[in-house]
Design an enzyme around this catalytic site. Structure first.
Site, PDB file in Angstrom:
ATOM      1  CB  ALA A  92     -24.615  12.338 -25.731  1.00  0.00           C
ATOM      2  CG  ASP A 107      13.246   4.619 -60.721  1.00  0.00           C
ATOM      3  OD1 ASP A 107      13.811   3.533 -60.910  1.00  0.00           O
ATOM      4  OD2 ASP A 107      13.106   5.473 -61.611  1.00  0.00           O
ATOM      5  CG  ASP A 111      10.997   9.154 -62.883  1.00  0.00           C
ATOM      6  OD1 ASP A 111      11.076   7.916 -62.992  1.00  0.00           O
ATOM      7  OD2 ASP A 111      11.932   9.922 -63.148  1.00  0.00           O
ATOM      8  CG  ASP A 122       8.886   3.823 -61.235  1.00  0.00           C
ATOM      9  OD1 ASP A 122       9.548   2.792 -61.043  1.00  0.00           O
ATOM     10  OD2 ASP A 122       9.381   4.901 -61.581  1.00  0.00           O
ATOM     11  CG  ASN A 182     -18.552  12.417 -28.169  1.00  0.00           C
ATOM     12  OD1 ASN A 182     -17.759  13.219 -28.656  1.00  0.00           O
ATOM     13  ND2 ASN A 182     -19.783  12.261 -28.624  1.00  0.00           N
ATOM     14  CB  THR A 218     -18.296  23.007 -27.531  1.00  0.00           C
ATOM     15  OG1 THR A 218     -19.421  23.898 -27.485  1.00  0.00           O
ATOM     16  CG2 THR A 218     -17.429  23.235 -26.321  1.00  0.00           C
ATOM     17  CG  ASP A 219     -16.911  18.044 -28.779  1.00  0.00           C
ATOM     18  OD1 ASP A 219     -16.669  18.655 -27.731  1.00  0.00           O
ATOM     19  OD2 ASP A 219     -17.512  16.954 -28.815  1.00  0.00           O
TER      20      ASP A 219
END
Length: 929
Positions: A280, A326, A664, A668, A730, A761-762
């Site tokens: 749980a 850049d 690019d 870089d 929880n 369910t969660d």
């Protein structure tokens, strides 16, 4: 030696103990042993197995593995298998993302050239690039990739494209001349060539000075491999949450086990109870929900042209405080474009026209109206004295693009935009001779034949100006010389000037006016060229520069620049509104960078940019501490090297900034990897930058990063929502499983029922919360603090009180059910446990609806504004009903069919959580009103 550029050619050869005839084979073999092969080394890379093993070290994953092991131990094989499936799926997703990142060095190695032409033993021969050594004489020609760093010793109009390495958008003219300044940036070392760059024009000869990891590209490779990976904010937050959950579960389990044994309950029974409580306490579905939510966010980003390479980067964008971008190809178009035309008595600024029509040449003969014959002659000279061509775009849309030198391409595009198409002009003004460009003269000349004066003008008029043809404005001599080049160089060979169709003497006043215009455009960061003509009665028998480049008539000046992308200006403004500071980092010239930064709004309220710009030379002289003192004030860094980019990013991070780096080029890559999030360009970006980045902009559009930041902030908001939802559930389960035995009540839920709650369910509503629409104010608030806990801003308090309320509701359900439905004992256990099971599941549906906003009511947000959530809730309710009423599922989950009265009680009690949360939000709104 970093100062090869300051030595004479003969000194370089002497230092390297070589000659212009090259090394001998024996000496080359000896040096290969001494210096090693000319290749980039791979250091410290992780094997695929190491990457996979690393996926099982996260705290949350370890907790799940322990839970699975204990489940196997106590005979709950189904629970264990379900948990392990989740762990394996998470590990595979993480492995795929991280292994791609390890490809960065491989892409860098692919820049190497397999074969190179060298001079050895006085003969030209081809050898493998890996066998190059310092002292080798390398032959360079157009189209060849440079195989190593070297000093140019011969240059015949050699031009090198260095944009990927330096950020310079225009090919660099290379020379064998000595440069005397010691600490020149790489982009200014015009007598050096560098591994990984490309020759685009002319030819040359260079002596190899550095090979392998000692080259500038090797330096980048070294930086790339020494940059350590850091955890993203989400990874740190989830790791912290996992530690607290594990510690909390251990404490609670220990207390329950100890209290039960102390009360005289069999230890085996209490051990099973403690295991149920551990199940749980651990949110088994949380890692999977986070991963899937990030993956869904990544898919949404792809639709907005942002490709995510590393899933945590989806959320990381929401914390960005500074974007280091850049310039070339990122903020600008990486396409030289004519923006200013200046002729006698007339100056035309094309910036506004470019903003309206764009810099690309679209279908149609004329996009901008021709201002007059002077401008027409200037453009015609620039387009005809030109080796570039216009070619149709491959997309079939009818547009055109230039092929050839970027500067020459800008000239022919500008002429075509005003109706002067080079191919049409060459039909009536064919080129018959030329004197090519040289870096010493800095100009090019062509000779063209004019139609005879008595010939009728062409029926199809080229370059219409007030219904007259360009030809009517040209001198009607048999031939004409067209010259383009540097303004200073042209003025030295001009003695007249073109003024509204009249040729006038080039006196001091005219010369001063031309020089003033040239200096003004240069100060604005433009590349400036001049054009001149000379009418010819006959073509000299010996065509040389001294026979045709004299007594020229100066026509005008062309200013060009790599223009900003039209959409970037708005993107920069949106960044500022969102509390994000844009910073330009480029290898280009400071004046050019400053002009672009001011135009885009990166620099504001400063006429000259003083105090906002640092050069690479200044950076090299600063300590890290000195840089940290000014880094928050500097908006533009120019003429920087790869080490400087990493240094800037690190200084910003030391000051507490969360840094995104866009780029690019090869240069870089280290900074992209060092930044909190690296963003590469998808179209113009090199493979190296893409492999080093966390995200790739598929359209190379800086504005896309703003959309990505918005998406990142939204995803983080949604992660907080479903973390709050799951953990509060929880907490409720722990409270229920802890208090029931302490109050003398039976264990309320089985381990499999708890696993169903945690995964289904969660899980389903949590996934749907991950696609909750963005808050309208998401880009009008500061970035999320990178060190902020996921439980900050009241979320921890919410999880605690809602979880306790949820547990109390379920505990009340058990108490009511046991007291009201006291029939046969075996039947009673199933009935009341099913009621508790149902109440818990349905209460969480109310929690999911209420947590969508921490302030606004569900009824204002709208039940249908998140259809996936509505669908998930309906599906979850349907599955819950199936578990209760489908026989074979009753057997698996140990449930019993509820009567309408029993189900009604569960429904009524489950509404309490939703009502309570909505009441709290109402009180909050009333207090803030």
């Amino acid at each position: 030696m970093a100062t090869w550029h300051t030595l004479e050619c003969d000194q370089v050869l002497q230092q390297l103990n070589t000659t212009r005839n090259g090394l001998s084979d024996e000496e080359a073999a000896r040096r290969l042993q001494e210096y090693g092969p000319n290749e980039l080394e791979r250091r410290g890379g992780r094997s695929p197995w190491a990457v996979l093993a690393g996926q099982f070290t996260e705290i949350m994953v370890v907790v799940l593995i322990v839970a699975a092991g204990i489940s196997f131990f106590v005979g709950e094989a189904i629970d264990a298998i379900m948990i392990l499936i989740i762990v394996i799926l998470n590990a595979l997703l993480g492995f795929i993302q991280e292994y791609r990142a390890e490809r960065a060095m491989e892409a860098l190695r692919e820049l190497a050239v397999p074969i190179v032409r060298v001079r050895r033993n006085g003969r030209i021969q081809e050898i493998e690039t890996t066998k190059l050594v310092p002292g080798d004489i390398v032959l360079l020609e157009a189209g060849a990739r440079i195989p190593a760093d070297g000093r140019v010793i011969e240059s015949a109009n050699l031009r090198i494209e260095e944009a990927a390495l330096t950020g310079e958008s225009v090919p660099v003219d290379k020379t064998a001349e000595t440069l005397w300044e010691q600490n020149l940036p790489i982009g200014d070392r015009r007598n050096m060539v560098f591994m990984g760059t490309t020759a685009v024009y002319g030819r040359g000869v260079a002596v190899v000075t550095e090979t392998g990891m000692r080259t500038e590209l090797g330096n980048i490779a070294d930086l790339l491999q020494t940059v350590e990976e850091e955890k993203t904010p989400l990874q740190r937050r989830m790791g912290e949450l996992g530690k607290w959950l594990a510690l909390g579960a251990l404490i609670v389990v220990t207390i329950v086990f100890a209290v039960g044994v102390w009360r005289g309950i069999e230890w085996t029974e209490m051990f099973l109870t403690a295991i149920s409580l551990a199940v749980a306490a651990v949110p088994e579905g949380l890692p999977a929900v986070v991963t899937i939510a990030l993956a869904l966010g990544a898919q949404r980003m792809v639709r907005r042209n942002a490709l995510i390479r590393k899933l945590p980067a989806v959320e990381t964008l929401g914390s960005v405080t500074t974007i280091c971008s850049d310039k070339t190809g990122t903020l600008t178009e990486n396409r030289m474009t004519v923006t200013m035309l200046d002729v006698a008595g007339q100056s035309i600024n094309l910036v506004e026209e470019l903003r309206t029509t764009g810099a690309l040449l679209q279908p149609g003969e004329q996009q901008i109206e021709m201002p007059g014959p002077n401008i027409a002659l200037l453009l015609a000279a620039g387009a005809l004295c030109n080796d570039a061509t216009l070619e149709p775009d491959e997309d079939g849309a009818g547009g055109y693009h230039s092929v050839g030198d970027p500067t020459e391409g800008a000239l022919i595009v500008a002429a075509a935009r005003m109706g002067l198409w080079k191919a049409e002009m060459e039909r009536w003004l064919p080129r018959i001779a030329e004197v090519p460009f040289t870096s010493e003269r800095k100009r090019m000349s062509t000779i063209h034949r004019l139609p005879p004066p008595d010939d009728p003008l062409p029926q199809e008029c080229i370059g219409k100006i007030e219904a007259e043809c360009l030809l009517t404005h040209l001198p009607r001599t048999p031939y004409i010389v067209l010259v383009k080049g540097s303004v200073d160089g042209l003025l030295s060979v001009c003695d007249r000037v073109w003024d509204e169709g009249t040729i006038r003497p080039l006196d001091a006043q005219w010369r001063e006016r031309i020089e003033e215009a040239n200096n003004r455009l240069a100060q604005e960061g433009m590349r400036v060229l001049g054009a001149a003509i000379r009418p010819l009665e006959e073509v000299p028998s010996n065509i040389r520069e001294d026979t045709i480049e004299s007594e020229l008539v100066f026509v005008g000046i062309v200013g060009m620049i790599d223009p900003p992308r039209p959409e970037v200006r708005q993107a920069v403004a949106e960044c500022r509104t969102a509390g994000i500071r844009p910073v330009m980092i480029t290898g280009d010239h400071p004046l050019t960078a400053l002009n672009i930064a001011r135009d885009l709004g990166i620099i504001q309220g400063d006429a000259d940019g003083a105090g906002h710009v640092l050069t690479g030379q200044q950076l090299a002289e600063m300590s890290v501490e000195e840089l940290e003192g000014v880094v928050e004030e500097i908006s533009v860094y120019a003429r920087v090297s790869p080490e400087h980019k990493v240094k800037i990013v690190e200084a910003l991070k030391d000051k507490g900034h969360f840094v995104a780096m866009t780029g690019d080029g090869v240069n870089d890559a280290p900074a992209l990897k060092r930044a909190d999030i690296g963003v590469a360009m998808g179209i113009t970006g090199t493979d190296v930058s893409k492999e080093a980045a966390d995200m790739i902009l598929l359209d190379d559009n800086f504005a896309t990063i703003v959309h990505a930041v918005e998406e990142g902030r939204t995803i983080y908001d949604n992660i907080r929502k479903f973390v709050g939802y799951i953990i509060s559930c929880n907490v409720g389960e722990i409270f229920l499983m802890l208090m029931a035995p302490l109050l003398g009540l039976p264990i309320p839920l089985t381990p499999l029922q708890l696993l169903w709650i945690n995964l289904v369910t969660d899980g389903l509503p949590a996934l749907a919360l991950g696609v909750e629409p963005a808050d309208p104010n998401v880009m009008r608030r500061p970035p999320n603090p990178p060190n902020e806990s996921v439980l900050a801003r009241g979320l921890g308090v919410y999880m605690l009180w809602v979880g306790l309320l949820l547990g109390l509701v379920c505990l009340s359900t058990e108490y009511i059910a046991v007291g009201v439905f006291g029939m046969d004992h075996a039947l009673t256990d199933k009935v009341w446990r099913t009621m508790v099971f149902t109440t818990l599941g349905l209460s969480q549906m109310g929690n999911a609806l209420a947590i969508r906003s921490d302030r606004e009511s569900l009824f204002k947000i709208g039940l249908f504004s998140n259809m996936p959530l509505l669908g998930a809730i309906l599906l979850t309710v349907a599955l819950q009903m199936a578990v209760i009423y489908v026989p074979f599922m009753q057997t698996i989950f140990d449930t019993s069919a509820l009567t309408p009265g029993q189900l009604g009680i569960s429904l009524a009690l489950s509404a309490i959580v939703f009502i309570a949360v909505e009441l709290v939000k109402l009180v909050r709104r009333l207090r803030q009103a």
